[in-house]
Motif scaffolding. Structure first.
Motif, PDB file in Angstrom:
ATOM      1  N   LEU A 122     -48.059 -43.071  -8.656  1.00 54.40           N
ATOM      2  CA  LEU A 122     -48.860 -42.718  -9.821  1.00 54.40           C
ATOM      3  C   LEU A 122     -48.151 -43.088 -11.114  1.00 54.40           C
ATOM      4  O   LEU A 122     -46.938 -42.916 -11.241  1.00 54.40           O
ATOM      5  CB  LEU A 122     -49.185 -41.228  -9.806  1.00 54.40           C
ATOM      6  N   SER A 123     -48.918 -43.555 -12.074  1.00 51.09           N
ATOM      7  CA  SER A 123     -48.328 -44.041 -13.318  1.00 51.09           C
ATOM      8  C   SER A 123     -47.706 -42.927 -14.143  1.00 51.09           C
ATOM      9  O   SER A 123     -46.908 -43.190 -15.030  1.00 51.09           O
ATOM     10  CB  SER A 123     -49.389 -44.769 -14.158  1.00 51.09           C
ATOM     11  N   GLY A 124     -48.036 -41.680 -13.872  1.00 51.61           N
ATOM     12  CA  GLY A 124     -47.452 -40.575 -14.618  1.00 51.61           C
ATOM     13  C   GLY A 124     -46.086 -40.158 -14.131  1.00 51.61           C
ATOM     14  O   GLY A 124     -45.492 -39.240 -14.684  1.00 51.61           O
ATOM     15  N   TYR A 125     -45.580 -40.833 -13.095  1.00 52.28           N
ATOM     16  CA  TYR A 125     -44.286 -40.458 -12.520  1.00 52.28           C
ATOM     17  C   TYR A 125     -43.332 -41.643 -12.606  1.00 52.28           C
ATOM     18  O   TYR A 125     -43.703 -42.769 -12.286  1.00 52.28           O
ATOM     19  CB  TYR A 125     -44.452 -40.018 -11.064  1.00 52.28           C
ATOM     20  N   PRO A 126     -42.097 -41.406 -13.051  1.00 58.70           N
ATOM     21  CA  PRO A 126     -41.154 -42.522 -13.213  1.00 58.70           C
ATOM     22  C   PRO A 126     -40.727 -43.113 -11.879  1.00 58.70           C
ATOM     23  O   PRO A 126     -40.640 -42.432 -10.879  1.00 58.70           O
ATOM     24  CB  PRO A 126     -39.958 -41.861 -13.929  1.00 58.70           C
ATOM     25  N   ASP A 127     -40.491 -44.456 -11.896  1.00 56.90           N
ATOM     26  CA  ASP A 127     -39.915 -45.039 -10.701  1.00 56.90           C
ATOM     27  C   ASP A 127     -38.408 -44.917 -10.742  1.00 56.90           C
ATOM     28  O   ASP A 127     -37.867 -44.367 -11.680  1.00 56.90           O
ATOM     29  CB  ASP A 127     -40.324 -46.503 -10.485  1.00 56.90           C
ATOM     30  N   PRO A 128     -37.709 -45.388  -9.710  1.00 61.75           N
ATOM     31  CA  PRO A 128     -36.263 -45.208  -9.653  1.00 61.75           C
ATOM     32  C   PRO A 128     -35.524 -45.722 -10.876  1.00 61.75           C
ATOM     33  O   PRO A 128     -34.499 -45.188 -11.262  1.00 61.75           O
ATOM     34  CB  PRO A 128     -35.866 -45.993  -8.405  1.00 61.75           C
ATOM     35  N   VAL A 129     -36.030 -46.795 -11.525  1.00 62.51           N
ATOM     36  CA  VAL A 129     -35.318 -47.346 -12.674  1.00 62.51           C
ATOM     37  C   VAL A 129     -35.809 -46.685 -13.951  1.00 62.51           C
ATOM     38  O   VAL A 129     -35.086 -45.982 -14.625  1.00 62.51           O
ATOM     39  CB  VAL A 129     -35.522 -48.875 -12.756  1.00 62.51           C
ATOM     40  N   ALA A 130     -37.049 -46.926 -14.263  1.00 61.08           N
ATOM     41  CA  ALA A 130     -37.649 -46.318 -15.448  1.00 61.08           C
ATOM     42  C   ALA A 130     -39.146 -46.438 -15.324  1.00 61.08           C
ATOM     43  O   ALA A 130     -39.644 -47.309 -14.630  1.00 61.08           O
ATOM     44  CB  ALA A 130     -37.171 -47.021 -16.724  1.00 61.08           C
ATOM     45  N   GLY A 131     -39.842 -45.597 -16.025  1.00 65.22           N
ATOM     46  CA  GLY A 131     -41.296 -45.680 -15.929  1.00 65.22           C
ATOM     47  C   GLY A 131     -41.970 -44.804 -16.953  1.00 65.22           C
ATOM     48  O   GLY A 131     -41.469 -43.759 -17.332  1.00 65.22           O
TER      49      GLY A 131
END
Length: 444
Positions: free
Chosen positions: A407-416
């Motif tokens: 989901l776009s509201g949650y950061p991925d491991p690097v950044a988001g």
């Protein structure tokens, strides 16, 4: 000060119970299932539209379906978030072990008591929370649940021809109308392919490859119609399936009639000849005899007493399951009294077999772009659907946490960063209200 604090808490409580989405600016959700689409069917066929969907959204490496890997049970897991033993739709066929009566797949779709077994599917849950839903050919969509039906539905006819591409496009247009004119919030759309073609010709056949190309064209037309109807910014699209498909091995077949020391005269009820699974009710006093005769009957056949069936399958702990049940290794089907199975492709095997794995694609305002996620179980999809709709789910066996990284509201491991999911928006709203009220009342 305590009175002010109480007022603040009361206001925040009301905010927390408010609908997660503004009805005038809400997101809509389309769940599409292409029956029997194996996880790697796009690897030996040119699929530009499925590829574009993966680039512009989320793709899972593969998805693990529930066991038993057949159509109705697996689809009901998608819309309830429950393992099959917990939702109770344990077979494509309704059956009565006392009378011996059985109904085929099509007729079973209209038997509400088979589906309405204590588990509410997402259509009814969403409707009870103020949303409008629709189902087009989706398994379970024709039943009545606790006196309530899906708001809008279309049911296939008897002997329906699932490979009619013209009808596919018409059905997509119908779904677009449901979203745009009828203002539905959730629609589930089912296609009976490439399952039928995989059964008839086998999963490695040219016919199956041609059908995957047809599926890809349908995905392209669907996305084109979404754009033309101005739904790109509001509609979340999920494309998945119920199970994969394996090649049937004709040599050394499993034929119960030929098993030494086994006789159908010892059987009160049988559900056989529907692929690699079997259910048996031995006559009174015959269970142990039948079990001993069958348990080592064939090296590719696995026979269990109900209480000893492997717990990893989450299948046997249900009153609808018979005292003896069996399944065969991949590629082998179980014949009963006569050989009536002639498919070149089959499913229903162990859900850990790679050929039973299936697909997951998602695109829309709630999803990240160009993300490939690790495999997950299909039981988790329901929690995602509820989150996207902003509704409170029924008790289920899945986990939203498994799905949140896409989901776009949650950061991925690097950044988001990006748009927030409905629950993230709700949290942001409540946090903001807390700060404003706190400053106004002098709490902070």
């Amino acid at each position: 000060m305590f009175a002010s604090t109480g007022l603040a808490l009361a206001v925040l409580s009301l905010a927390a119970c408010a609908p997660l989405q503004n009805r005038g600016n809400r997101s809509q959700l389309l769940l599409v299932s292409f029956d029997g689409f194996r996880w790697n069917y796009d690897q030996d066929v040119d699929t530009p539209n499925l590829d574009a969907l993966a680039r512009e959204g989320v793709k899972a490496r593969y998805m693990t379906p529930a066991f038993v890997t057949i159509t109705s049970p697996c689809h009901f897991t998608l819309v309830t978030g429950k393992y099959i033993e917990n939702h109770g739709v344990v077979h494509n066929m309704w059956y009565n072990t006392s009378t011996g009566q059985k109904l085929p797949y099509y007729n079973t779709q209209g038997v509400s008591k088979w589906w309405d077994n204590g588990s509410l599917p997402i259509w009814i849950t969403a409707q009870r929370q103020g949303l409008k839903t629709g189902s087009l050919f989706f398994p379970g969509g024709n039943a009545t649940y606790q006196g309530e039906q899906v708001n809008v539905k279309k049911v296939e006819s008897l002997f329906h021809k699932y490979n009619n591409e013209t009808e596919w496009m018409q059905n997509i247009d119908t779904v677009m109308k449901w979203f745009v004119q009828d203002n539905l919030d959730l629609v589930t759309l089912y296609f009976g392919e490439p399952d039928s073609t995989g059964h008839k010709y086998g999963p490695e056949s040219q016919e199956r490859k041609d059908m995957v190309s047809q599926v890809d064209r349908a995905v392209g037309y669907l996305r084109k119609r979404i754009k033309e109807n101005g739904l790109n910014s509001t509609l979340n699209l999920i494309i998945t399936s119920d199970h994969g498909m394996g090649t049937v091995i004709k040599e050394n077949e499993i034929f119960l009639k030929q098993v030494q020391n086994f006789s159908f005269q010892d059987i009160q009820f049988e559900l056989l000849d529907y692929g690699p699974n079997g259910l048996l009710v031995p006559k009174e006093g015959k269970l142990e005899q039948v079990y001993q005769a069958l348990k080592n009957a064939h090296p590719k056949l696995h026979v269990y007493k109900k209480e000893e069936f492997p717990r990893k399958f989450h299948y046997a702990n249900n009153t609808r399951i018979t005292p003896l049940l069996m399944y065969s290794d991949e590629g082998y089907v179980i014949h009963g009294r006569f050989k009536v199975q002639f498919n070149k492709g089959e499913h229903g095997f162990d859900n850990e077999n790679m050929n039973m794995k299936t697909i997951f694609r998602a695109v829309g305002p709630a999803f990240k772009k160009g993300l490939e996620v690790e495999p997950f179980e299909s039981v988790n999809i329901y929690a995602l659907l509820c989150d996207l709709l902003g509704i409170t789910p029924e008790p289920h066996d899945g986990s939203l946490k498994v799905m949140q990284p896409m989901l776009s509201g949650y950061p991925d491991p690097v950044a988001g960063s990006g748009a927030l999911s409905p629950h993230s928006k709700k949290l942001q709203l409540v946090t903001g209200l807390t700060l404003v009220l706190g400053l106004w009342l002098g709490i902070y």
